[in-house]
Every structure is written in C-alpha cells, then in structure tokens.
Design a protein around this motif. Structure first.
Motif, PDB file in Angstrom:
ATOM      1  N   SER A   1      -1.253   1.091   0.577  1.00 17.44           N
ATOM      2  CA  SER A   1      -0.321   1.718   1.523  1.00 17.44           C
ATOM      3  C   SER A   1      -1.066   2.829   2.254  1.00 17.44           C
ATOM      4  CB  SER A   1       0.885   2.304   0.778  1.00 17.44           C
ATOM      5  OG  SER A   1       0.491   3.409  -0.012  1.00 17.44           O
TER       6      SER A   1
ATOM      7  N   ASP B   1      -2.067  -0.034  -6.171  1.00 15.43           N
ATOM      8  CA  ASP B   1      -0.725   0.099  -6.736  1.00 15.43           C
ATOM      9  C   ASP B   1      -0.830   0.716  -8.142  1.00 15.43           C
ATOM     10  OD1 ASP B   1      -1.518  -1.955  -8.477  1.00 15.43           O
ATOM     11  OD2 ASP B   1       0.095  -3.313  -7.912  1.00 15.43           O
TER      12      ASP B   1
ATOM     13  N   THR C   1       3.530  -4.214   3.963  1.00 12.61           N
ATOM     14  CA  THR C   1       3.772  -4.102   2.539  1.00 12.61           C
ATOM     15  C   THR C   1       3.313  -5.429   1.955  1.00 12.61           C
ATOM     16  OG1 THR C   1       5.694  -2.711   2.939  1.00 12.61           O
ATOM     17  CG2 THR C   1       5.542  -3.747   0.781  1.00 12.61           C
TER      18      THR C   1
END
Length: 136
Positions: free
Chosen positions: A20, A26, A86
């Motif tokens: 992101s 993540d 995303t």
C-alpha cells in the motif's frame, strides 16, 4: 536479463511492489505485487472470459512512488501502466475486465464508458508501441 514470454495481451505485474502507500508488506510479510499477481491468476483461471489474457510477473516496474503496479500490453497497441490497487479479487477482476476490452480494441484505446469502475483513477502512463506515437 530478459526472459521470453508469450507475445499477446498481457498484464505484467510488478511482483515486488509495495502492499500500500503506507506499507511495504502486509501483516504476514507479503508484498502487494505478489498478492495482486496471485489474485489475477486466480480470477483469470476461474472465468473463461479472461483466458486470452496472460498474467506475467517481473520485479520492479520502476513505478515505486505508487503501489501494486501493472503494465497492460499487447502487440501493436498502446500500453498502459496502472497502479494504486488493493491486491485483492475486486482489483483483479476490474483489471481483467479492462484487459479483455483492451485486447478487443483496434489500437488499445477503450472508450471511457466501457472502463470498469475499479480501474478509473489508476492510470499512471500510456506507452506507445515501438515505431509509433499516439495521435490526439
């Protein structure tokens, strides 16, 4: 340095892209580009409409100010770099829906009315095919 791949409509995924704008990986240490490539392959394999679109991976498309970046390309068509996705199934389906329309287009230009909502606002750059430039 270069590896031959299928020469046809393809989504080339930066498999080293950030997860992101704020995170490199993540919570499990996975890069967003790898996750997006997996989501694209799963979506393509689950729907015969997407069978003609190759999912190809490479490290770093050099769009590092963005995240989850892809290059959409096909022979003799304008190519596009898109990003800020995303890395999930919704983004994968939007990219594949656009890629199908792109592959069916004459020169790579898909009318805006046919763009899936999920790709709007994600275009970074368009790239003319070798030996050609785009007319206005």
């Amino acid at each position: 340095m270069l590896t031959p791949v299928e020469d046809g409509p393809a989504i080339v995924v930066c498999n080293t892209c950030r997860f992101s704008a704020d995170a490199r990986e993540d919570g499990q240490g996975r890069r967003g580009g790898t996750m997006l490539a997996e989501a694209l392959a799963q979506a393509r394999d689950a729907d015969p409409r997407y069978a003609g679109i190759a999912i190809q991976q490479m490290p770093c498309l050099f769009a590092c100010s963005e995240h989850c970046t892809v290059h959409l390309r096909a022979p003799d068509k304008v190519g596009y770099v898109l990003g800020r996705f995303t890395p999930d199934a919704d983004a994968a389906r939007a990219l594949l829906d656009y890629a199908v329309a792109y592959a069916a287009s004459e020169h790579g230009k898909v009318p805006f009315a046919q763009w899936p909502q999920g790709v709007k606002g994600h275009f970074i750059v368009r790239v003319p095919p070798a030996g050609l430039v785009v007319e206005s």
